[in-house]
Motif scaffolding. Structure first.
Motif, PDB file in Angstrom:
ATOM      1  N   LEU A   1       0.862  -1.173  -0.073  1.00  0.00           N
ATOM      2  CA  LEU A   1       0.132  -0.054   0.031  1.00  0.00           C
ATOM      3  C   LEU A   1       0.937   1.182  -0.055  1.00  0.00           C
ATOM      4  O   LEU A   1       1.534   1.514   1.058  1.00  0.00           O
ATOM      5  CB  LEU A   1      -0.988   0.057   1.301  1.00  0.00           C
ATOM      6  CG  LEU A   1      -1.883   1.339   1.289  1.00  0.00           C
ATOM      7  CD1 LEU A   1      -2.645   1.570   0.398  1.00  0.00           C
ATOM      8  CD2 LEU A   1      -2.380   1.222   2.651  1.00  0.00           C
ATOM      9  N   ARG A   2       0.818   2.078  -1.046  1.00  0.00           N
ATOM     10  CA  ARG A   2       1.627   3.205  -1.254  1.00  0.00           C
ATOM     11  C   ARG A   2       0.529   4.426  -0.503  1.00  0.00           C
ATOM     12  O   ARG A   2      -0.257   4.779  -0.824  1.00  0.00           O
ATOM     13  CB  ARG A   2       1.849   3.635  -2.637  1.00  0.00           C
ATOM     14  CG  ARG A   2       2.398   2.537  -3.431  1.00  0.00           C
ATOM     15  CD  ARG A   2       3.006   2.966  -4.795  1.00  0.00           C
ATOM     16  NE  ARG A   2       3.969   4.238  -4.689  1.00  0.00           N
ATOM     17  CZ  ARG A   2       4.389   4.866  -5.598  1.00  0.00           C
ATOM     18  NH1 ARG A   2       3.940   4.719  -6.929  1.00  0.00           N
ATOM     19  NH2 ARG A   2       5.301   5.673  -5.567  1.00  0.00           N
ATOM     20  N   VAL A   3       1.256   4.628   0.666  1.00  0.00           N
ATOM     21  CA  VAL A   3       0.401   5.527   1.577  1.00  0.00           C
ATOM     22  C   VAL A   3      -0.015   6.827   0.964  1.00  0.00           C
ATOM     23  O   VAL A   3      -1.200   7.320   1.024  1.00  0.00           O
ATOM     24  CB  VAL A   3       0.898   5.571   3.071  1.00  0.00           C
ATOM     25  CG1 VAL A   3       0.046   6.350   3.896  1.00  0.00           C
ATOM     26  CG2 VAL A   3       1.201   4.341   3.842  1.00  0.00           C
ATOM     27  N   ARG A   4       0.903   7.426   0.580  1.00  0.00           N
ATOM     28  CA  ARG A   4       0.562   8.968   0.138  1.00  0.00           C
ATOM     29  C   ARG A   4      -0.086   8.935  -1.181  1.00  0.00           C
ATOM     30  O   ARG A   4      -0.543  10.003  -1.608  1.00  0.00           O
ATOM     31  CB  ARG A   4       1.866   9.842   0.025  1.00  0.00           C
ATOM     32  CG  ARG A   4       2.614   9.992   1.465  1.00  0.00           C
ATOM     33  CD  ARG A   4       3.783  10.915   1.340  1.00  0.00           C
ATOM     34  NE  ARG A   4       4.058  11.484   2.607  1.00  0.00           N
ATOM     35  CZ  ARG A   4       5.407  11.574   3.146  1.00  0.00           C
ATOM     36  NH1 ARG A   4       6.418  11.542   1.838  1.00  0.00           N
ATOM     37  NH2 ARG A   4       5.698  11.933   4.153  1.00  0.00           N
ATOM     38  N   GLU A   5      -0.099   7.864  -1.947  1.00  0.00           N
ATOM     39  CA  GLU A   5      -0.636   7.722  -3.200  1.00  0.00           C
ATOM     40  C   GLU A   5      -2.200   6.964  -3.144  1.00  0.00           C
ATOM     41  O   GLU A   5      -2.693   7.046  -3.932  1.00  0.00           O
ATOM     42  CB  GLU A   5       0.323   7.097  -4.319  1.00  0.00           C
ATOM     43  CG  GLU A   5       1.425   7.943  -4.601  1.00  0.00           C
ATOM     44  CD  GLU A   5       2.614   7.785  -3.699  1.00  0.00           C
ATOM     45  OE1 GLU A   5       2.456   7.016  -2.580  1.00  0.00           O
ATOM     46  OE2 GLU A   5       3.453   8.827  -3.889  1.00  0.00           O
ATOM     47  N   CYS A   6      -2.328   6.304  -1.923  1.00  0.00           N
ATOM     48  CA  CYS A   6      -3.494   5.761  -1.634  1.00  0.00           C
ATOM     49  C   CYS A   6      -3.738   4.490  -2.774  1.00  0.00           C
ATOM     50  O   CYS A   6      -4.916   4.623  -3.334  1.00  0.00           O
ATOM     51  CB  CYS A   6      -4.571   6.636  -1.299  1.00  0.00           C
ATOM     52  SG  CYS A   6      -6.254   5.978  -0.930  1.00  0.00           S
ATOM     53  N   GLU A   7      -2.867   3.786  -3.141  1.00  0.00           N
ATOM     54  CA  GLU A   7      -3.101   2.793  -4.095  1.00  0.00           C
ATOM     55  C   GLU A   7      -2.264   1.451  -3.830  1.00  0.00           C
ATOM     56  O   GLU A   7      -1.156   1.552  -3.028  1.00  0.00           O
ATOM     57  CB  GLU A   7      -2.834   3.343  -5.556  1.00  0.00           C
ATOM     58  CG  GLU A   7      -1.192   3.733  -5.634  1.00  0.00           C
ATOM     59  CD  GLU A   7      -1.036   4.039  -6.988  1.00  0.00           C
ATOM     60  OE1 GLU A   7      -1.611   4.284  -7.756  1.00  0.00           O
ATOM     61  OE2 GLU A   7       0.398   4.207  -7.143  1.00  0.00           O
ATOM     62  N   ILE A   8      -2.791   0.495  -4.224  1.00  0.00           N
ATOM     63  CA  ILE A   8      -1.980  -0.996  -3.987  1.00  0.00           C
ATOM     64  C   ILE A   8      -1.324  -1.137  -5.278  1.00  0.00           C
ATOM     65  O   ILE A   8      -1.394  -0.921  -5.999  1.00  0.00           O
ATOM     66  CB  ILE A   8      -3.181  -2.094  -3.660  1.00  0.00           C
ATOM     67  CG1 ILE A   8      -4.190  -1.714  -2.503  1.00  0.00           C
ATOM     68  CG2 ILE A   8      -2.645  -3.270  -3.712  1.00  0.00           C
ATOM     69  CD1 ILE A   8      -3.674  -1.910  -1.369  1.00  0.00           C
ATOM     70  N   VAL A   9      -0.266  -1.641  -4.819  1.00  0.00           N
ATOM     71  CA  VAL A   9       0.780  -2.351  -6.004  1.00  0.00           C
ATOM     72  C   VAL A   9       0.803  -3.531  -5.688  1.00  0.00           C
ATOM     73  O   VAL A   9       0.882  -4.251  -4.563  1.00  0.00           O
ATOM     74  CB  VAL A   9       2.241  -1.572  -5.596  1.00  0.00           C
ATOM     75  CG1 VAL A   9       3.251  -2.138  -6.668  1.00  0.00           C
ATOM     76  CG2 VAL A   9       2.106   0.004  -6.035  1.00  0.00           C
ATOM     77  N   LEU A  10       0.595  -4.441  -6.782  1.00  0.00           N
ATOM     78  CA  LEU A  10       0.775  -5.963  -6.649  1.00  0.00           C
ATOM     79  C   LEU A  10       2.036  -6.178  -7.417  1.00  0.00           C
ATOM     80  O   LEU A  10       2.540  -5.400  -8.550  1.00  0.00           O
ATOM     81  CB  LEU A  10      -0.339  -6.764  -7.645  1.00  0.00           C
ATOM     82  CG  LEU A  10      -1.839  -6.417  -7.116  1.00  0.00           C
ATOM     83  CD1 LEU A  10      -2.767  -6.769  -7.951  1.00  0.00           C
ATOM     84  CD2 LEU A  10      -1.934  -6.705  -5.636  1.00  0.00           C
ATOM     85  N   MET A  11       2.854  -6.924  -6.936  1.00  0.00           N
ATOM     86  CA  MET A  11       4.075  -7.435  -7.672  1.00  0.00           C
ATOM     87  C   MET A  11       4.299  -8.933  -7.670  1.00  0.00           C
ATOM     88  O   MET A  11       3.871  -9.616  -6.981  1.00  0.00           O
ATOM     89  CB  MET A  11       5.284  -6.775  -6.721  1.00  0.00           C
ATOM     90  CG  MET A  11       5.371  -5.414  -6.822  1.00  0.00           C
ATOM     91  SD  MET A  11       7.112  -4.951  -6.035  1.00  0.00           S
ATOM     92  CE  MET A  11       8.097  -5.302  -7.504  1.00  0.00           C
ATOM     93  N   ALA A  12       4.833  -9.283  -8.932  1.00  0.00           N
ATOM     94  CA  ALA A  12       4.929 -10.757  -8.959  1.00  0.00           C
ATOM     95  C   ALA A  12       6.395 -11.164  -9.371  1.00  0.00           C
ATOM     96  O   ALA A  12       6.679 -12.546  -9.146  1.00  0.00           O
ATOM     97  CB  ALA A  12       4.245 -11.343 -10.260  1.00  0.00           C
ATOM     98  N   SER A  13       7.325 -10.086  -9.557  1.00  0.00           N
ATOM     99  CA  SER A  13       8.611 -10.262 -10.048  1.00  0.00           C
ATOM    100  C   SER A  13       9.377  -9.031  -9.936  1.00  0.00           C
ATOM    101  O   SER A  13       8.558  -8.062  -9.637  1.00  0.00           O
ATOM    102  CB  SER A  13       8.669 -11.246 -11.113  1.00  0.00           C
ATOM    103  OG  SER A  13       8.419 -10.252 -12.466  1.00  0.00           O
ATOM    104  N   LYS A  14      10.684  -9.095 -10.327  1.00  0.00           N
ATOM    105  CA  LYS A  14      11.323  -7.858 -10.344  1.00  0.00           C
ATOM    106  C   LYS A  14      10.884  -6.881 -11.468  1.00  0.00           C
ATOM    107  O   LYS A  14      11.059  -5.861 -11.272  1.00  0.00           O
ATOM    108  CB  LYS A  14      12.787  -8.211 -10.577  1.00  0.00           C
ATOM    109  CG  LYS A  14      13.696  -8.862  -9.277  1.00  0.00           C
ATOM    110  CD  LYS A  14      15.008  -8.667  -9.246  1.00  0.00           C
ATOM    111  CE  LYS A  14      15.403  -9.518 -10.807  1.00  0.00           C
ATOM    112  NZ  LYS A  14      16.961  -9.530 -10.845  1.00  0.00           N
ATOM    113  N   THR A  15      10.281  -7.628 -12.413  1.00  0.00           N
ATOM    114  CA  THR A  15       9.988  -6.867 -13.744  1.00  0.00           C
ATOM    115  C   THR A  15       8.410  -6.544 -13.825  1.00  0.00           C
ATOM    116  O   THR A  15       8.078  -6.163 -14.902  1.00  0.00           O
ATOM    117  CB  THR A  15      10.537  -7.506 -14.898  1.00  0.00           C
ATOM    118  OG1 THR A  15      10.064  -8.803 -15.145  1.00  0.00           O
ATOM    119  CG2 THR A  15      11.929  -7.238 -14.594  1.00  0.00           C
TER     120      THR A  15
END
Length: 1749
Positions: free
Chosen positions: A1668-1682
């Motif tokens: 959760l990017r707090v100041r941007e109020c959005e979730i980031v999903l990550m599956a790998s480095k790229t």
């Protein structure tokens, strides 16, 4: 002691300065000696060392001099005195810091609180907004002029209720004198150093005695050159490597400058020349480089440090701050130089970023904190305003680090703004600055023409308009003569600016050829948008004082008259229509230039409306002659604009390109319409109220170029010309509807702003239900960015809450629908059509009146009351009659239905207006006679309007308008009766009307009958289509499901062959393993390939069919959340540790393909995807990834579909075998087989047939034959086709590669182990998910989940045939050694160090390898397998029970002695107590006074997940149907345990296992308990996993999002100490707060530097991340480095909407349903799939570098 010596030296030095004749010179000479010895001694700065020396040698002596004693003593004295604190908070915001503004209490949106002040204020419960600061502002807490209520938080509330005034200096005289002297010397020193130019020389006091030939080549930051350009330049110029160049560039960007070369003057000059020459080729100008002497650089370093020191010192006392302000604003004694602060402001654009920040912060905490000095500073700022803005425009840095950004801190203070208007004429100063900047864009007619403008420079010029808005943001409540004079002076200057815009950028219709180059239009509209609120604010200021309003109107009229744009080029002519003559000057929009920019005209209209609203219109003759107004001229230019818009809509300007279409769009768009289109309508309404109505309508017809058409003097057969006439007629009629019907403007009618907003919202909701944000975007904002929506929305709409996805919607209340106007003037063409369709559908569904009559508008005010005369004048009647006549008598080419609809609407308006007047007064007094004129018949007019209406009623082509026409005719009759003052008489016309009504009723009945018949026909057709669809689904079922229904989750049992079967035989059918195993029947499974659509049976020896699958590493079940992943060692992956640190999960979307089809598809994907932009973001071809052809799920392998092998046991044979193959005998046989295989493998001399096993524990096993295992039943192995074996190898290799993160290696002995592991982990994850969702163990999985699980189990059971049997046997031996002592296995793990379910899966799936002979391939029969499974399960179950007892010591407790348990539970408790006491004998540290009931309770609770997983395993392995209780999600845990024990052939009293095999188990228990790891666990040296394992959840988030923001505001980077903007990012797995997208926290991962989030995801989520990017109020999903993607945050505002980037800033609250959905996304291992789908639909032009996150 050292500190005392330093303090003593500092005091001595300060005394010498005080005793010197010129203390200032002594201080400067000390700086001359010490500064070069502290700063810039090395090529690389040493900030820590420099700070220590500066503190000791410089700052401490300076503070001693200031206080005349030890600094801490002086500070204590100041703090004890008066005026030490401040009412103002004054916190300076960093870029990205969250700030809050109260929408209820703030004077304007620029008034904000910092996080801490907001949390401690009353505004937390108000309507507030939150957003990220751009940096440069400061907290307004304590500023009484910034807030209506609650100006102070609890920390800064000093109980005052009046604006803060500057207190008199309260310092002691000596301290004040020393402070003044010290501040004067040091501030001038800092100023001289910071405004330094390359050719300057140090003053005599600072000139070093011996000048060294050592210089710095300093490179400065700019915004023209990119990072790569600067790196390239440095590499070429100073011979540094790339890493050094990157470091230099990063620091230059951060601080604003960097010394890139140290050396002699000659070498630095060479470096400077090279840098300039290498950078000059890249951009228009070279990089800025300066050569500074080492002493100058040292002094500049100290100057920056003194800026921070000043902030600290003046914070001690208000008195010190006041002295500093005096010095800062005081010019030099000789007057040759301005004050230090003025010098710094004038040089601001030349300063580098780091220096600017220090100076601005110093201004914030000094001059802006004191009211009087803030006023003086504001005056100086205003004097320098034009020069500062010029410098800013020529500068390339952002405004937030420019001195001009301080204007918001000055101009938004109401009292200060008015004082600056009175004393500094600030309005004229600002506007003159704009004019000076835009003067280059003036043409020969003194009008703006922005063709070829510089966009960057123009943007900077437009920023100046913000300052004008700040000045006007608070209108005065009390006017003085001086304020009036200077405001009107500024207003005149503003009119001069508007005169340059009046008629600018004219356009002329293009004929013949399309325009070659699109003209520039954005600049003009950008200026208009900037002036939008300023125009309304000027009008508000004027309307607040009657005298100012009248004078402003006079000046505006004078400016309008003086505008010379677009003069007429021809002599006046006379136009005739209906016996009326209009003298006019010919003008055609299609032939002459026309401009859409008319700010003077529109401002004049706005002021006129304010005159009417305030009643000042009556005093206008005292200031000017109203008879001199030429209202025709007033209407001329706005009418041209409206005609232009209509002609563009008629596609008459197509050859002029898109630029004109865009202008017309913005002309009517919500961003501009209030001061453009709406004002043009008002001007026409003003003109209509003053002109003869017939003349006004004739003027409109002339400008629309329809005069001759309606006069009957123009005809054409050209269809294009006719189409244009029709379209223009529609636009002209629409304009008349708007002029006469749109009255919701304060001053035109008696309405309020709230009424206007209500009407806007009603018409928006008539289009469709809308979200709050959509409504806000569609409503105009005031100068405070408020729409007024919240105050009215509850009156007109009801709120519908959102579900798990989507957003909340407002639906209009039924009672508000009567306000709907089908020709609402703020509708776009598409909105008008959509609203009409919506209302027609609504009325049809409700069965209500279909007539869309116009709503009754509010009456005009007195000045506008004559506008309604338009609706009854002769020309109006003639126009409508002409249109209806064309509809009745001409072909459809000469009219359109839209034209008729608008005509009927106008007639209805006129009738309603007449009806209103007739009802309001006596008939004799009513002059509005539309109905009478419409019935008139004359030879000169032909047939009447009423006649054509009656004719139209019977026209089939106008059937859609029949209801409207009928209603209009009824209104005619009603008005006729009212005029005759009698009820309808049975006259001929009435009878005729009745006949017509009867005919109309019959027609309606006939239409209703036809509609009913059509409805029945549609229902019949839909039923046929539904039946065909169901038939198609049944026929192509596998295309949709691909797998059989999961209701039974296994093959259904065979039908009972005899009704006399006993209950004992029925129960056998619900046992999954052992001699009583139920019958499993392999259904013939026929599936359809999703690629070729061919159907095929799934057979072991047939062509392979495969399931798409995705293999991924997982930490969903980890018991070590946030810890490091388990690193492979000698025991992994054969033994899974009990904490399940990382596992390998295999999931499937359930879609089936032929193996050959999949291979072709995969090859095609590889060939085509490489050409796609950023394809590597979606799939990784090198790792075998692809998207499912049907559902686009991410996959990286396929699972071969292997049919279930039926196992039909002969129960009599099984019972006989069971008498011999006891648990003890089975262990002996297994151990003998292992021993024999080991001997054979080692090629020992001993005969394999005669090998025996020595003692095991304390009992004799006797002589057991090596091949005794074969005597209980063997058979030939199962045969598989080559294609299936190939797919097995493909799947196993992928699982091994992904699970171990190793290169592909088919020969690796761990390949089969990883297949077993993924089988076990996938089952455990499935069981965990079902438990989490509260679903039943069986029958709850989706088809795709069930199909994937079965395929994984069957694949894992089959995989051993592709591996070395010796390797598999070795794996079995090592796994069994954990439970049973095997001599050849010297080191084995204890039972606390392995996961029992993984162990069981490995043993069950590898035990068939023991039947392998050298020359013959054999496998166990069904009976042998049944007993192998049974005994293995018993053995592992007992070990797991011991695990549970050993790991739950803190939770076991003793029951009270009075509690007695009887019956079955009592027996179980006794058994448990016996087992527990036995365990206690073999362990030290185990509690002994534990009751059996406590042990039973803990074991039953802890073993349940294990048994659930075992049930899933054997259900997929054997296909035996589970008991009914396991299909019920409401089953209790106790009943579920009993059902599981029955299904798994376990005793209900699990402790009975130990009693049944006590002789064999007791020595095993002793061996298990004596392992060293057990002792460590009991002593607390080893953390034992408790059972049942805790189910992992996402972290708990606060309900209020501001709590998260508060948490993030206190976040400090763990690596860097600078205060630059950070991106606090919260890991939702473990709760760690990370510093993302920052180079300071980058870590090395696989040889590459990655961001903090990427590195954290690699350890916390095995590569998968949920942040959760707090100041941007959005979730980031990550599956790998790229690979990654954004996802909506689970926080919603009060209107059910998310707010990414905090764009709207509304208070946000956690939505538990959405957070649960996010949790399920993680638990179901769907994050990579979600990312792939998101990226697949996203058209990415510039890929985000996810590895930097």
């Amino acid at each position: 002691m050292a500190e005392e010596e330093k303090l003593s030296n500092a005091l001595d030095l300060s005394k010498r300065w005080q005793e010197a004749s010129d203390s200032g010179t002594s201080i400067l000479r000390h700086l001359m000696e010490q500064v070069p010895q502290i700063y810039c001694q090395d090529a690389e700065p040493q900030p820590q060392q420099e700070e220590v020396l500066a503190q000791e040698r410089l700052l401490l002596p300076l503070e001693c001099f200031l206080f005349g004693e030890e600094p801490h003593v002086g500070v204590e004295k100041l703090q004890q005195g008066k005026g030490t604190g401040s009412q103002l908070c004054g916190r300076v915001f960093k870029e990205g810091e969250t700030v809050y503004s109260c929408r209820d209490c703030a004077i304007d949106p620029s008034c904000v609180f910092c996080m801490d002040c907001f949390q401690n204020s009353i505004h937390k419960g108000h309507r507030y907004k939150m957003h990220a600061s751009l940096g440069g502002g400061f907290c307004d807490c304590g500023d009484l002029e910034a807030w209506k209520t609650g100006p102070c938080c609890s920390q800064h509330d000093v109980g005052t209720s009046v604006p803060m005034e500057t207190e008199e200096c309260v310092l002691e005289t000596d301290l004040q004198q020393r402070a003044h002297l010290l501040f004067q010397v040091l501030l001038h020193y800092c100023t001289d150093m910071l405004v330094w130019e390359e050719n300057y020389e140090l003053s005599s006091e600072l000139q070093p005695r011996l000048k060294q030939n050592m210089y710095y080549c300093v490179l400065y930051n700019d915004e023209h050159h990119s990072y790569d350009h600067v790196i390239y330049t440095l590499q070429r110029s100073i011979n540094c490597n790339q890493n050094e160049a990157q470091t230099h560039t990063a620091l230059i960007d951060k601080e604003g400058r960097r010394a890139v070369k140290r050396g002699t003057l000659r070498t630095c000059q060479q470096a400077k020349d090279l840098i300039r020459s290498n950078s000059e080729h890249i951009s228009l100008q070279p990089l800025r480089v300066e050569i500074l002497h080492i002493a100058v650089m040292a002094h500049q370093s100290l100057a920056l440090r003194l800026g921070v020191w000043f902030q600290k010192v003046i914070g001690y006392s208000v008195g010190l701050r006041q002295v500093f302000c005096q010095v800062a604003l005081q010019p030099t004694a000789d007057g040759d130089k301005p004050s230090p602060i003025c010098r710094l402001m004038l040089h601001d654009a030349r300063l580098y970023k780091g220096a600017r920040k220090v100076i601005h912060e110093l201004i914030f905490c000094s001059l802006l904190m004191e009211t009087e000095y803030k006023r003086q500073f504001a005056i100086e700022f205003t004097k320098l305003y034009q020069q500062l803005q010029k410098d800013f425009i020529s500068d390339d840095h952002e405004r937030n680090i420019s001195i001009t950004a301080l204007s918001v801190q000055i101009f938004t203070v109401p009292t200060l703004a008015r004082q600056l208007i009175e004393d500094g004429n600030v309005i004229a100063v600002i506007i003159n600055t704009v004019m000076e900047m835009l003067r280059e864009h003036l043409d020969s007619n003194n009008r703006f023409h922005f063709q070829g403008y510089n966009s960057d420079k123009f943007f900077r010029v437009q920023v100046i308009f913000h300052d004008l808005r700040y000045i006007l943001i608070s209108k005065p409540s009390v006017w003085t003569d001086e304020l009036r004079t200077h405001f009107l002076n500024g207003f005149k200057v503003f009119l001069d600016l508007l005169k340059c815009m009046q008629g600018m950028e004219e356009v002329k219709r293009q004929f013949g050829q399309h325009i070659e180059v699109e003209p520039e239009w954005e600049a003009g509209f950008s200026t208009q948008i900037q002036l939008h609120h300023i125009l309304s604010m000027f009008q508000d200021w004027c309307s607040s004082d009657e005298m100012v309003l009248l004078m402003a109107f006079k000046e505006c009229q004078r400016a309008f008259t003086s505008c010379t744009n677009q003069p007429f080029h021809s002599e006046p002519e006379d136009a005739y229509m209906c016996k009326h003559i209009l003298s006019h000057r010919p003008y055609k929009v299609t032939q002459e230039p026309v401009s859409i920019h008319l700010p003077i005209s529109r401002l004049l209209a706005g002021l006129y409306v304010h005159l009417c609203r305030t009643g000042a219109l009556s005093r206008l003759p005292q200031y000017m002659d109203p008879e001199s107004f030429d209202f025709t001229l007033w209407a001329e230019h706005p009418l041209r604009c409206i005609v232009l818009a209509g002609q563009v809509s008629a596609e008459m300007w197509r050859r002029n390109g898109l630029s004109l279409v865009s202008q017309v769009y913005y002309y009517q768009d919500v961003k501009c319409r209030e001061e453009m289109f709406d004002k043009d309508i008002i001007i026409l309404q003003i003109t209509a109220s003053k002109m003869d109505p017939n003349h006004f309508l004739m003027l409109i017809l002339l400008r629309f170029e329809l005069f001759e058409v309606f006069n009957g003097n123009c005809s054409s057969k050209d269809q294009e010309v006719l189409r244009q006439w029709n379209k223009l007629t529609e636009e002209m009629l629409y304009l008349l509807i708007v002029i006469t019907g749109e009255r919701y403007v304060p001053g035109i009618s008696n309405v309020t702003r709230e009424d206007v907003t209500v009407r806007e919202v009603i018409h928006l909701l008539c289009i469709q239900p809308m979200a709050h944000s959509s409504l806000v975007k569609s409503l105009p904002e005031n100068e405070n960015h408020e729409t007024g929506l919240e105050t009215v929305i509850s009156k007109v709409a009801t709120f519908k809450k959102p579900g798990i996805s989507g957003h909340g919607l407002y639906e209009i209340k039924k009672e508000c629908l009567q306000e709907y106007n089908p020709f609402f003037y703020h509708y776009t063409k598409s909105q008008l059509s959509k609203a009409e369709d919506t209302q027609k559908k609504r009325r049809m569904q409700e069965g209500s009146d279909k007539v869309m009559r116009p709503p009754m508008p509010p009456p005009f005010t007195e000045p506008f009351s004559s506008v309604v005369r338009l609706l009854s004048c002769d020309v109006f009647i003639h126009m409508l009659r002409h249109i209806l006549q064309r509809a009745v008598e001409e072909s459809a080419l000469f009219w359109t239905e839209a034209m008729i609809y608008r005509t009927l609407h106008l007639i209805a308006q006129a009738l309603m207006e007449e009806n209103l007047q007739v009802e309001a007064g006596s008939v004799e007094d009513v002059t509005f006679d539309f109905s009478l004129k419409a019935r008139k018949m004359g030879s000169e007019h032909g047939k009447s309007l009423f006649h054509f209406l009656t004719k139209m009623k019977a026209m089939p082509i106008l059937e859609a308008q029949t209801d409207m026409i009928t209603w209009i005719l009824q209104m005619f009759d009603t008005l006729k009766c009212l005029h005759e003052n009698s009820s309808p008489a049975p006259s001929q016309s009435v009878e005729q009307s009745k006949q017509e009504e009867n005919t109309h009723d019959k027609e309606k009945a006939e239409r209703k009958r036809k509609a009913e018949a059509a409805k029945r026909h549609r229902q019949k057709v839909m039923a046929q289509m539904s039946a065909m669809q169901k038939n198609f689904i049944e026929t192509h079922k596998m295309l949709y499901d691909n797998m059989p229904d999961s209701g039974g989750q296994g093959n259904p049992s065979m039908e009972l062959t005899s009704a006399s079967e006993s209950s004992m035989e029925l129960s056998k059918r619900h046992v999954a393993l052992g001699p009583q195993q139920g019958v499993s029947v392999a259904e013939r499974e026929s599936l359809t390939c999703i690629l070729c659509q061919e159907e095929q049976d799934v057979m072991a020896e047939g062509p392979a069919m495969v399931l798409t699958a995705c293999v991924q590493r997982s930490t969903v079940l980890t018991q070590n959340c946030g810890g490091s992943l388990y690193t492979p060692d000698d025991h992994y992956p054969l033994f899974m540790p009990p904490e399940l640190a990382v596992g390998t999960h295999t999931g499937s979307c359930g879609h089936v393909m032929h193996a050959t089809c999949w291979q072709k598809y995969f090859e095609a994907v590889q060939n085509t995807i490489r050409n796609r932009l950023h394809a590597e973001m979606i799939i990784d071809l090198e790792n075998g990834e692809y998207l499912c052809p049907l559902c686009k799920s991410l996959c990286n392998t396929v699972i071969p579909l292997i049919p279930l092998e039926p196992a039909n046991l002969n129960y009599e044979s099984a019972q006989m075998v069971g008498q011999h193959l006891t648990f003890q005998r089975w262990i002996q046989i297994i151990l003998a087989r292992i021993k024999g295989l080991t001997v054979t493998t080692q090629e020992a001399e001993m005969s394999s047939g005669g090998s025996t096993l020595p003692e095991v524990g304390t009992f004799e096993v006797g002589q057991v034959e090596f091949r005794s295992i074969l005597s209980f039943g063997v058979r030939e192995p199962r045969k598989f086709s080559d294609s299936i074996l190939q797919m097995v190898q493909v799947c196993a290799t992928t699982i091994h590669r992904v699970g171990l993160q190793a290169p592909p290696n088919e020969q690796c002995p761990h390949v089969p182990v990883m297949s077993w592991n993924t089988c076990a982990y996938t089952i455990q994850a499935t069981e965990n998910m079902l438990q989490e969702e509260g679903k039943a163990l069986f029958g709850s999985l989706q088809n795709r989940q069930l199909a994937g699980l079965k395929a994984v189990v069957q694949f894992s059971a089959t995989q051993r045939v592709m591996s070395s049997q010796a390797a598999v046997q070795k794996h079995f031996t090592n796994m069994l050694a954990v439970l049973v002592p095997i001599p050849d296995v010297k080191e084995s793990l204890s039972i606390l160090e392995v996961d029992c379910f993984h162990l069981l899966v490995g043993l069950v799936l590898s035990v068939p390898s023991l039947y392998q002979e050298e020359s013959v391939d054999l496998q166990p029969t069904a009976i042998s397998s049944a007993y192998n499974h049974l005994h293995l399960l018993h053995l592992v179950t007992m070990a797991h029970m011991l695990q549970i007892m050993l790991s739950l010591q803190g939770q076991l407790h003793r029951h009270p002695d009075s509690v007695e348990v009887e019956g079955t539970k009592g027996e179980e408790a006794e058994s448990a107590a016996f087992v527990y006491s036995t365990v206690a004998q073999y362990t030290s540290g185990l509690k002994t006074d534990i009751s059996g009931c406590s042990v039973v309770e803990s074991v039953r609770k802890g073993i349940l997940p294990f048994l659930r997983c075992v049930a899933l395993l054997f259900n997929c392995l054997t296909g035996v149907q589970p008991p009914e209780k396991l299909l019920d999600k409401a089953v209790t845990s106790e009943d579920e345990l009993e059902a599981l024990c029955c299904y798994l052939a376990l005793p209900t009293n699990l402790f009975q296992l130990f009693h049944n095999h006590l002789d064999m188990v007791e020595p095993l228990m002793k061996r298990w308990c004596e392992a060293p790891a057990i002792l460590k666990a009991l002593n607390g040296q080893l953390q034992a996993i408790r059972y049942p394992r805790k189910r992992n959840q996402l972290i708990d988030l606060p309900e209020d999002y501001s709590v998260l923001l508060n948490h993030a505001s206190h976040f400090k980077c763990p690596v860097s100490s600078d205060e630059d903007r950070k991106h606090p990012t919260l890991c939702l797995f473990c709760g760690a707060m990370l510093c993302s997208q920052s180079t300071c926290c980058q870590k090395q991962l696989d040889g590459e530097y990655v961001g903090a989030c990427t590195a954290h995801a690699a350890t916390c989520g095995a590569g998968v991340g949920l942040f959760l990017r707090v100041r941007e109020c959005e979730i980031v999903l990550m599956a790998s480095k790229t690979r990654g993607s954004t996802y909506p945050a689970p926080y919603l505002d009060d209107y059910g909407e998310t707010d990414p980037q905090l764009g709207r800033g509304n208070p946000l609250h956690l939505c538990p349903e959405r957070y649960t959905k996010l949790r399920y996304l993680w638990l179901q291992h769907c994050i990579p799939e979600e990312i792939a789908r998101s990226l697949e639909v996203l058209n990415v032009m510039f890929a985000f570098e996810w590895h930097t996150l």
